[in-house]
Design a protein around this motif. Structure first.
Motif, PDB file in Angstrom:
ATOM      1  N   GLU A   1       1.255  -3.096  -2.076  1.00 30.95           N
ATOM      2  CA  GLU A   1       2.234  -4.130  -1.801  1.00 30.95           C
ATOM      3  C   GLU A   1       2.552  -4.086  -0.316  1.00 30.95           C
ATOM      4  O   GLU A   1       2.970  -3.060   0.207  1.00 30.95           O
ATOM      5  CB  GLU A   1       3.516  -3.881  -2.613  1.00 30.95           C
ATOM      6  CG  GLU A   1       3.297  -3.942  -4.121  1.00 30.95           C
ATOM      7  CD  GLU A   1       2.984  -5.343  -4.605  1.00 30.95           C
ATOM      8  OE1 GLU A   1       3.288  -6.305  -3.867  1.00 30.95           O
ATOM      9  OE2 GLU A   1       2.423  -5.480  -5.699  1.00 30.95           O
TER      10      GLU A   1
ATOM     11  N   THR B   1      -6.096 -10.714 -11.421  1.00 27.88           N
ATOM     12  CA  THR B   1      -4.640 -10.793 -11.436  1.00 27.88           C
ATOM     13  C   THR B   1      -4.188 -12.005 -10.630  1.00 27.88           C
ATOM     14  O   THR B   1      -4.947 -12.542  -9.821  1.00 27.88           O
ATOM     15  CB  THR B   1      -4.004  -9.517 -10.845  1.00 27.88           C
ATOM     16  OG1 THR B   1      -4.377  -9.423  -9.457  1.00 27.88           O
ATOM     17  CG2 THR B   1      -4.468  -8.273 -11.578  1.00 27.88           C
TER      18      THR B   1
ATOM     19  N   ASP C   1      -1.246 -12.816  -8.037  1.00 31.70           N
ATOM     20  CA  ASP C   1      -0.200 -12.225  -7.212  1.00 31.70           C
ATOM     21  C   ASP C   1       0.454 -13.326  -6.381  1.00 31.70           C
ATOM     22  O   ASP C   1      -0.154 -13.858  -5.463  1.00 31.70           O
ATOM     23  CB  ASP C   1      -0.807 -11.149  -6.302  1.00 31.70           C
ATOM     24  CG  ASP C   1       0.229 -10.465  -5.424  1.00 31.70           C
ATOM     25  OD1 ASP C   1       1.427 -10.535  -5.762  1.00 31.70           O
ATOM     26  OD2 ASP C   1      -0.159  -9.873  -4.397  1.00 31.70           O
ATOM     27  N   GLU C   2       1.687 -13.675  -6.736  1.00 34.19           N
ATOM     28  CA  GLU C   2       2.423 -14.735  -6.056  1.00 34.19           C
ATOM     29  C   GLU C   2       1.623 -16.036  -5.992  1.00 34.19           C
ATOM     30  O   GLU C   2       1.521 -16.692  -4.965  1.00 34.19           O
ATOM     31  CB  GLU C   2       2.841 -14.297  -4.648  1.00 34.19           C
ATOM     32  CG  GLU C   2       3.764 -13.078  -4.641  1.00 34.19           C
ATOM     33  CD  GLU C   2       4.259 -12.750  -3.243  1.00 34.19           C
ATOM     34  OE1 GLU C   2       4.140 -13.609  -2.349  1.00 34.19           O
ATOM     35  OE2 GLU C   2       4.750 -11.633  -3.044  1.00 34.19           O
TER      36      GLU C   2
ATOM     37  N   ASP D   1      -8.215  -2.140 -10.714  1.00 33.44           N
ATOM     38  CA  ASP D   1      -6.849  -1.692 -11.002  1.00 33.44           C
ATOM     39  C   ASP D   1      -6.888  -0.322 -11.672  1.00 33.44           C
ATOM     40  O   ASP D   1      -6.982  -0.208 -12.891  1.00 33.44           O
ATOM     41  CB  ASP D   1      -6.154  -2.718 -11.900  1.00 33.44           C
ATOM     42  CG  ASP D   1      -4.671  -2.426 -12.047  1.00 33.44           C
ATOM     43  OD1 ASP D   1      -4.139  -1.633 -11.244  1.00 33.44           O
ATOM     44  OD2 ASP D   1      -4.045  -2.990 -12.964  1.00 33.44           O
TER      45      ASP D   1
END
Length: 384
Positions: A3, A173, A175-176, A184
């Motif tokens: 992140e 995935t 993400d935003e 992962d």
């Protein structure tokens, strides 16, 4: 999964934006994207054309189906798959930071590069070990065609096992709002993740390169001192030519190995550094760095056919035959002989040709008395 905030020119912005328009903070300007696209397209075309030609040269000509060439075929096959199924898709992903190709292909995208890299370098190592045994231990049993195929199958099997964690933990995935293909790893598996990557780098780079460095060093010293152990199954007059042929082959494979090592070293160092300092992935400049390092690593797939063509006479003949439809390529008749005829038949043709030349030269001189032999020998240089 890291992140982070994207750092660019002293300003901070969100690492990703909505991909409804296909644009993220990592999207390249149009002119940069065009330049990179041309560079990658050139790489893909040269790699696929060259390696497919190498595969055709070996499979279409019985004389080329030797133990060494089967390993070269295996290497060319891995490079072809890498250029076909990995380079373009990885470039699109790296240049946009958006995954467009679905969950199934995400698994193969992370799986196959490890497989292809392992197959490529262990095919080179198998060639090095086989040549080492042939030159340093000439009386030891040589690999048969069946044994060679078994070894090639084992290389692919071990490569698949080594790459399986990449396949198993791959996932897509969001993400935003941005779709991504990532590996992962479990939260409690960070140490295992690090150990896995170090193991892959050691097994697919440093260990085989160390083996090849030792074997080619010993072969080089032996050949250049011309002290090949044992009595080679060639005549005294053919021995220098036999050693010269071995030297040429060793030179060719050393160039192949060194090229591979140079192309892949920066790429491995990049991921080793990123494993310990993951914040580097949050900087805007890292995209350009990755595209450059990835191009360099993938360019190893296009160099080998060029090296074979430049340094090996038979492959050079095969390339001329393959591209004989081009107006600037005119293969001589000798090219077909090199690829279609056996070595013994070629030697017989060469001997008969030499005898014919000698008989023609003899018949062109009138018979002279023995007392005139001195004059005849003196006049020979003026005759030719």
């Amino acid at each position: 999964m890291v992140e982070c905030i994207l750092y660019s020119d002293g300003n901070t912005s969100s690492a990703s934006e909505s991909n409804t328009t296909g644009i993220t903070a990592f999207s390249l300007p149009g002119w940069q994207l065009a330049l990179w696209a041309v560079a990658y397209l050139f790489l893909i075309l040269v790699a696929i054309t060259g390696n497919v030609t190498v595969i055709w040269i070996i499979l279409a000509h019985k004389r080329m189906r030797t133990v060494i060439n089967y390993f070269i075929l295996n290497l060319a096959l891995a490079d072809t798959f890498m250029a076909t199924f990995n380079v373009a898709f990885n470039f699109v992903y790296a240049s946009h930071n958006i995954w467009y190709f679905g969950r199934a292909f995400c698994h193969s995208q992370n799986f196959f590069p490890v497989v292809a890299m392992f197959v490529s370098i262990y095919s080179m190592m198998a060639i090095a070990v086989d040549r080492y045994m042939a030159i340093i231990h000439p009386f030891q049993p040589r690999l048969s065609t069946l044994s060679t195929k078994v070894i090639i199958g084992a290389i692919w099997l071990v490569a698949s096992g080594l790459a399986f964690p990449q396949f198993f933990y791959s996932t897509v995935t969001v993400d935003e709002g941005v779709t991504k293909c990532i590996v992962d790893w479990p939260e409690d598996g960070k140490v295992k993740h690090l150990m896995y990557h170090l193991t892959v780098i050691i097994l697919t780079y440093f260990l085989p390169l160390a083996v090849m460095f030792v074997t080619y060093s010993i072969m080089g010293v032996t050949l250049w001192r011309q002290v090949v152990p044992g009595n080679q199954p060639v005549g005294v007059q053919q021995r220098p030519r036999h050693i010269a042929a071995k030297k040429r082959f060793v030179k060719t494979m050393v160039v192949v190995v060194v090229t591979f090592a140079i192309c892949w070293l920066p790429y491995h160092l990049y991921f080793i550094l990123g494993t310990f300092y993951q914040d580097i992935y949050c900087h805007k400049f890292i995209q350009q760095v990755y595209l450059a390092l990835f191009w360099l690593a993938m360019s190893s797939t296009m160099y080998n056919p060029i090296i074979y063509c430049c340094l090996n006479q038979r492959f050079r003949s095969g390339f001329r035959l393959a591209f004989r439809c081009c107006p600037w390529v005119t293969p001589p008749d000798e090219d077909k002989l090199k690829l279609f005829q056996s070595q013994s038949l070629l030697m017989t043709i060469h001997k008969n040709h030499t005898k014919m030349l000698l008989s023609v030269r003899k018949s062109s001189f009138p018979e002279t008395p023995k007392d005139q032999e001195g004059d005849l020998r003196y006049q020979l240089p003026n005759r030719f």
